[in-house]
Design an enzyme around this catalytic site. Sequence first.
Site, PDB file in Angstrom:
ATOM      1  N   PHE A 339       0.839  -1.205   0.000  1.00 26.21           N
ATOM      2  CA  PHE A 339       0.000   0.000   0.000  1.00 26.21           C
ATOM      3  C   PHE A 339       0.871   1.252   0.000  1.00 26.21           C
ATOM      4  O   PHE A 339       1.891   1.306   0.701  1.00 26.21           O
ATOM      5  CB  PHE A 339      -0.862   0.063   1.267  1.00 26.21           C
ATOM      6  CG  PHE A 339      -1.891  -1.016   1.388  1.00 26.21           C
ATOM      7  CD1 PHE A 339      -3.184  -0.833   0.928  1.00 26.21           C
ATOM      8  CD2 PHE A 339      -1.575  -2.225   1.992  1.00 26.21           C
ATOM      9  CE1 PHE A 339      -4.140  -1.832   1.060  1.00 26.21           C
ATOM     10  CE2 PHE A 339      -2.515  -3.230   2.140  1.00 26.21           C
ATOM     11  CZ  PHE A 339      -3.808  -3.026   1.672  1.00 26.21           C
ATOM     12  N   ASP A 340       0.444   2.241  -0.762  1.00 28.96           N
ATOM     13  CA  ASP A 340       0.987   3.586  -0.571  1.00 28.96           C
ATOM     14  C   ASP A 340       0.362   4.127   0.715  1.00 28.96           C
ATOM     15  O   ASP A 340      -0.720   3.687   1.112  1.00 28.96           O
ATOM     16  CB  ASP A 340       0.594   4.462  -1.762  1.00 28.96           C
ATOM     17  CG  ASP A 340       1.063   5.895  -1.590  1.00 28.96           C
ATOM     18  OD1 ASP A 340       2.219   6.095  -1.189  1.00 28.96           O
ATOM     19  OD2 ASP A 340       0.253   6.807  -1.844  1.00 28.96           O
ATOM     20  N   LYS A 341       1.035   5.079   1.368  1.00 22.61           N
ATOM     21  CA  LYS A 341       0.485   5.593   2.624  1.00 22.61           C
ATOM     22  C   LYS A 341      -0.476   6.755   2.375  1.00 22.61           C
ATOM     23  O   LYS A 341      -1.678   6.652   2.653  1.00 22.61           O
ATOM     24  CB  LYS A 341       1.603   6.060   3.570  1.00 22.61           C
ATOM     25  CG  LYS A 341       1.054   6.636   4.899  1.00 22.61           C
ATOM     26  CD  LYS A 341       2.143   7.194   5.778  1.00 22.61           C
ATOM     27  CE  LYS A 341       2.566   8.579   5.377  1.00 22.61           C
ATOM     28  NZ  LYS A 341       1.565   9.636   5.708  1.00 22.61           N
ATOM     29  N   LYS A 521      10.458   2.442  -4.428  1.00 19.70           N
ATOM     30  CA  LYS A 521       9.197   1.697  -4.318  1.00 19.70           C
ATOM     31  C   LYS A 521       9.142   0.593  -5.374  1.00 19.70           C
ATOM     32  O   LYS A 521       8.664  -0.512  -5.109  1.00 19.70           O
ATOM     33  CB  LYS A 521       7.997   2.640  -4.484  1.00 19.70           C
ATOM     34  CG  LYS A 521       7.763   3.562  -3.301  1.00 19.70           C
ATOM     35  CD  LYS A 521       6.488   4.378  -3.490  1.00 19.70           C
ATOM     36  CE  LYS A 521       6.245   5.301  -2.308  1.00 19.70           C
ATOM     37  NZ  LYS A 521       5.000   6.082  -2.445  1.00 19.70           N
ATOM     38  N   VAL A 538      -1.412  -1.027  -4.160  1.00 16.50           N
ATOM     39  CA  VAL A 538      -2.615  -0.212  -4.009  1.00 16.50           C
ATOM     40  C   VAL A 538      -2.191   1.235  -3.766  1.00 16.50           C
ATOM     41  O   VAL A 538      -1.463   1.515  -2.803  1.00 16.50           O
ATOM     42  CB  VAL A 538      -3.485  -0.701  -2.830  1.00 16.50           C
ATOM     43  CG1 VAL A 538      -4.818   0.051  -2.814  1.00 16.50           C
ATOM     44  CG2 VAL A 538      -3.724  -2.200  -2.900  1.00 16.50           C
TER      45      VAL A 538
END
Length: 647
Positions: A339-341, A521, A538
Amino acid sequence: MEQKHNCNHDHEHKQGHPHTHDHEHGGWFGKNTELIFSLICGGLLATGFALSFITNIHWVPLAFYISAYFFGGFYTAKEAIENIRSGTFDIDSLMLVAAVGAAILGDWAEGALLLFLFSLGHSLEHYAMNKAHKSISALAELAPKTAWLKDGKEVGIEQLKPGDIIVVKPNTKIPADGEVVQGNSSVNQAPITGESMPVEKQVKSNVFTGSINGNGSLEIKVSRPASDSTISRLIKLVNEGQQQKSPTQRFTDKLQKVFVPVVLIFVVLLCFAFLVINETFSQSFYRAMSVLVAASPCALAIATPSAVLSGVARAAREGVLIKGGRPLEDLGTLTALAFDKTGTLTAGKPRLTNIIPSEGISEEDLLEAVVAVEALSDHPLAKALVTDGTEKLKGITIAQAQELEAIQGKGVKAKWQNSTVQIGNRLMFESTITPELSDQITSLESEGHTSMIVKKNDKFLGIVTMMDTPREEAKEVLQLLKEGGIRKMIMLSGDSQRVADAIARAIGLTDAWGNLLPEQKVAAIKELIASEGKVAMVGDGVNDAPAMANSTVGIAMGAAGSDVALETADIALMGDRLDKLPFAIALSRKANGIIKQNLFISLGMVAVLIPLTLLGIASIGPAVIGHEGSTIIVVFNALRLLVYKHK
């Protein structure tokens, strides 16, 4: 002549878009002509069969069988002729050959039964597949056909152009994508984003075609033509997604390329079995036709496409755009998610989280000083502080500050109430900060908070903290994902490791990797794929595009308002709703289960029928019943996805 074994009857145009038979849209009895012809065929067959026991006049039942051939073989022959003209040879042609062969041998009843069951299966298959197609086509009906311009003129939505101002009355559908320029109302966006609750819209809010206005009137400035609206792009991408083959479908296509020629060669050889065993040519030919019907892998050809079509359609109704069979299948096999934050697991907006006044100072006194000074700043954190601080002060009038001065990398100071107020990080006060205050800030920052010390003249007023807080639903969603079989959930963040760890602890992530640049990333995704096999990324689909492109499945949130997200993601959650993710994964797993069931049914039926017909135990009649029966079962099994409900 090319051999093309295409049992789902979705032959393709030059443009590559599948279409169903023309005859399902018209004919002597309208769109149901094929089904009616099939039933007439069945009635004539039954009558002829009954008469064969009643009368000795041979031509009476034969006349009914020949009539049954006409009605049962009309569309099959039409399709076969079209295919032969285009240089293909498919199941329609094979079934026609088998029926003609039965007639040559004098087995008119067997041939009529074959054509009856084949045409009935054909028409029921069309009905079932059209049901799934219509589920997607229904999206196009969401948009109204006309819109009211501000000058009172009603125009077709195709005449609207960017910059036009339209008026949307209460409780009507919004006819164009745009921005609210006047009015406020609650808008039901469920048809587009899947959000269950209406969303409040005011000036500068974006709205989508097909969403439903609430009780207020809105004036909207059109931002896109109808052909490029969110709903139009959604329909286009869903239709494109239907045509993208899944790994299972590619496998079955390869299998058929080998299987079909082998079957045809085998059938030709069987025609000459009378040369090596003691039987007549007619017996050999009849067995060959029975094996041909038994071995035709119609159910196999449609097993995966029918499930993919139904799954994509069901997801679209829930505001989840799945771009084809590959992401639909892959999503259900995942055990790891990245997940991205910011904006994905968190709200993406800093909020005032703690107000900690020094001894003898009230929260109101501390907040008044902060709001007065930060109101002069245009920094994003300052704006968030002022918004949240003003809300907490509940209408208290605050004296204005003057002479704001920014101190690079440290904070700000200004004049307020004849005093100097300083607000900043610990570097701003390193010569005067007390050990207790320093320890308190260290503790707060370890929990992910951004801390600001407030000092008025020589007295510390206290500390205020800001934080990009987790989404309300994040913790519950991650728990649902864990219960659903996702073992590893990792956050990839550009924030400090300390902040990433704090968010991870708060919402229940298994791991958090901080201080990552976009290219780092991508490296993290590659590392996860190496260890986990498959991983989904995501994010928002914009700054995460490189990581998404390198993941097994890229999932974008809030895609309804983002062209980039719609184009780059494999799966787009149209609303800004993290809680759609468990639904998408569960639907994918259900689809995978149905695909496996369909493959078992289709291959199992072929495996049973070939030996039975080869050994003469089953004739053409039972073979075609098993053949068409398995095809219909497979299609209707796939249609269960259209009514799938996530627990």
